[in-house]
Design an enzyme around this catalytic site. Structure first.
Site, mmCIF file in Angstrom:
data_model
loop_
_atom_site.group_PDB
_atom_site.id
_atom_site.type_symbol
_atom_site.label_atom_id
_atom_site.label_comp_id
_atom_site.label_asym_id
_atom_site.label_seq_id
_atom_site.Cartn_x
_atom_site.Cartn_y
_atom_site.Cartn_z
ATOM 1 N N SER A 62 0.826 -1.211 0.000
ATOM 2 C CA SER A 62 0.000 0.000 0.000
ATOM 3 C C SER A 62 0.864 1.267 0.000
ATOM 4 C CB SER A 62 -0.920 0.011 1.227
ATOM 5 O OG SER A 62 -1.688 -1.168 1.266
HETATM 6 N N1 SAM Z 1 -0.403 -5.130 4.048
HETATM 7 C C1 SAM Z 1 0.320 -5.465 2.844
HETATM 8 C C2 SAM Z 1 1.695 -4.881 2.828
HETATM 9 O O1 SAM Z 1 2.091 -4.218 3.802
HETATM 10 O O2 SAM Z 1 2.401 -5.123 1.830
HETATM 11 C C3 SAM Z 1 -0.445 -5.128 1.595
HETATM 12 C C4 SAM Z 1 -1.638 -5.976 1.427
HETATM 13 S S1 SAM Z 1 -2.268 -6.128 -0.202
HETATM 14 C C5 SAM Z 1 -2.932 -4.544 -0.503
HETATM 15 C C6 SAM Z 1 -3.690 -7.157 0.171
HETATM 16 C C7 SAM Z 1 -3.354 -8.563 0.597
HETATM 17 O O3 SAM Z 1 -4.543 -9.190 1.058
HETATM 18 C C8 SAM Z 1 -2.810 -9.442 -0.514
HETATM 19 O O4 SAM Z 1 -1.547 -9.919 -0.187
HETATM 20 C C9 SAM Z 1 -3.833 -10.576 -0.613
HETATM 21 O O5 SAM Z 1 -3.255 -11.835 -0.919
HETATM 22 C C10 SAM Z 1 -4.426 -10.562 0.772
HETATM 23 N N2 SAM Z 1 -5.740 -11.198 0.897
HETATM 24 C C11 SAM Z 1 -6.832 -11.084 0.106
HETATM 25 N N3 SAM Z 1 -7.843 -11.830 0.592
HETATM 26 C C12 SAM Z 1 -7.376 -12.432 1.718
HETATM 27 C C13 SAM Z 1 -7.945 -13.324 2.677
HETATM 28 N N4 SAM Z 1 -9.212 -13.771 2.602
HETATM 29 N N5 SAM Z 1 -7.171 -13.735 3.704
HETATM 30 C C14 SAM Z 1 -5.893 -13.310 3.817
HETATM 31 N N6 SAM Z 1 -5.303 -12.467 2.946
HETATM 32 C C15 SAM Z 1 -6.039 -12.033 1.919
#
Ligand code: SAM
Length: 218
Positions: A62
């Site tokens: 992000s």
């Molecule tokens: N917080 C992260 C960072 O600091 O890099 C960025 C997160 S990215 C915007 C969103 C993340 O949510 C992705 O890695 C995706 O795989 C994960 N995601 C989506 N659905 C999910 C779920 N049901 N459970 C766990 N992770 C999930």
């Protein structure tokens, strides 16, 4: 390797303080955590820029300001146990690790979790525990949490996560449709009651899972 500390100081001054983030611990953590280690070599020169970056698997790290804002909104306390849903690169978890006692972070992509663990080991961030699975169900085995941060967009607040908050606990997440969501903050004010309010418009990748989006609906 190049020392990026001046880039970090500039990022905090121009992108984060200037937009109104005041929490001294959050500002210090954003100055401290080497964001460039959480992206591939290809993107290192852009690691402190004012936008999200690709991290593989169609996911993103992000924008720095959004990381700072979500961290400030949970009102972190040094004694807190915090759950992050959406480990991604591991950067948000690393920022949280500077501010709270224990961080649990879960992602549905095992490869992303592996990468995040490797960087956390390199930085000796021993208070983060990573998990693989559907975070829309929360992580009941370590509940209740003082705060929960969801870094992917949900259609509405996932019910299991509300029940995994302590009374007084805070939950921050983006809620809405593709391209356009609002950051929401939920506070568990008593065993059976919750307050919530909305903050700025944001654009996140989807929370895919039982209490998130299905791939076909997103
Ligand atoms: N917080 C992260 C960072 O600091 O890099 C960025 C997160 S990215 C915007 C969103 C993340 O949510 C992705 O890695 C995706 O795989 C994960 N995601 C989506 N659905 C999910 C779920 N049901 N459970 C766990 N992770 C999930």
């Amino acid at each position: 390797m190049r020392d990026f500390s001046l880039d970090r100081a500039k990022m905090v001054r121009d992108q984060i303080e200037r937009r109104g983030i005041k929490h001294p611990g959050v500002l210090a953590a954003m100055r401290e955590v080497p964001r460039h280690l959480f992206v591939s070599m290809e993107y290192q020169s852009e690691a402190y820029a004012d936008y999200p970056l690709p991290i593989g698997f169609g996911q993103t790290i992000s924008q720095p300001y959004i990381v700072a804002l979500m961290t400030e909104l949970i009102q972190p306390d040094p004694q807190d146990c915090v759950l992050e849903i959406g480990t991604g690169s591991g950067y948000q978890a690393a920022v949280l690790s500077q501010l709270v006692r224990q961080v649990h972070s879960i992602d549905r992509h095992a490869e992303l979790v592996k990468g995040a663990q490797r960087i956390a080991d390199q930085l000796e961030l021993t208070n983060i525990q990573f998990h693989v699975g559907d975070g829309s169900l929360g992580l009941p085995e370590h509940a209740p949490y003082d705060a929960i941060l969801i870094t992917a967009a949900a259609p509405q607040v996932p019910k299991p996560l509300l029940t995994q908050l302590k009374v007084g606990g805070r939950l921050i997440l983006p809620v809405g449709e593709r391209w356009q969501q609002k950051l929401e903050r939920w506070i568990r004010t008593a065993e059976e009651s919750f307050d919530h309010d909305q903050d700025i418009p944001v654009s996140f990748v989807p929370l895919l899972g039982e209490f998130g989006w299905s791939e076909s609906d997103w």
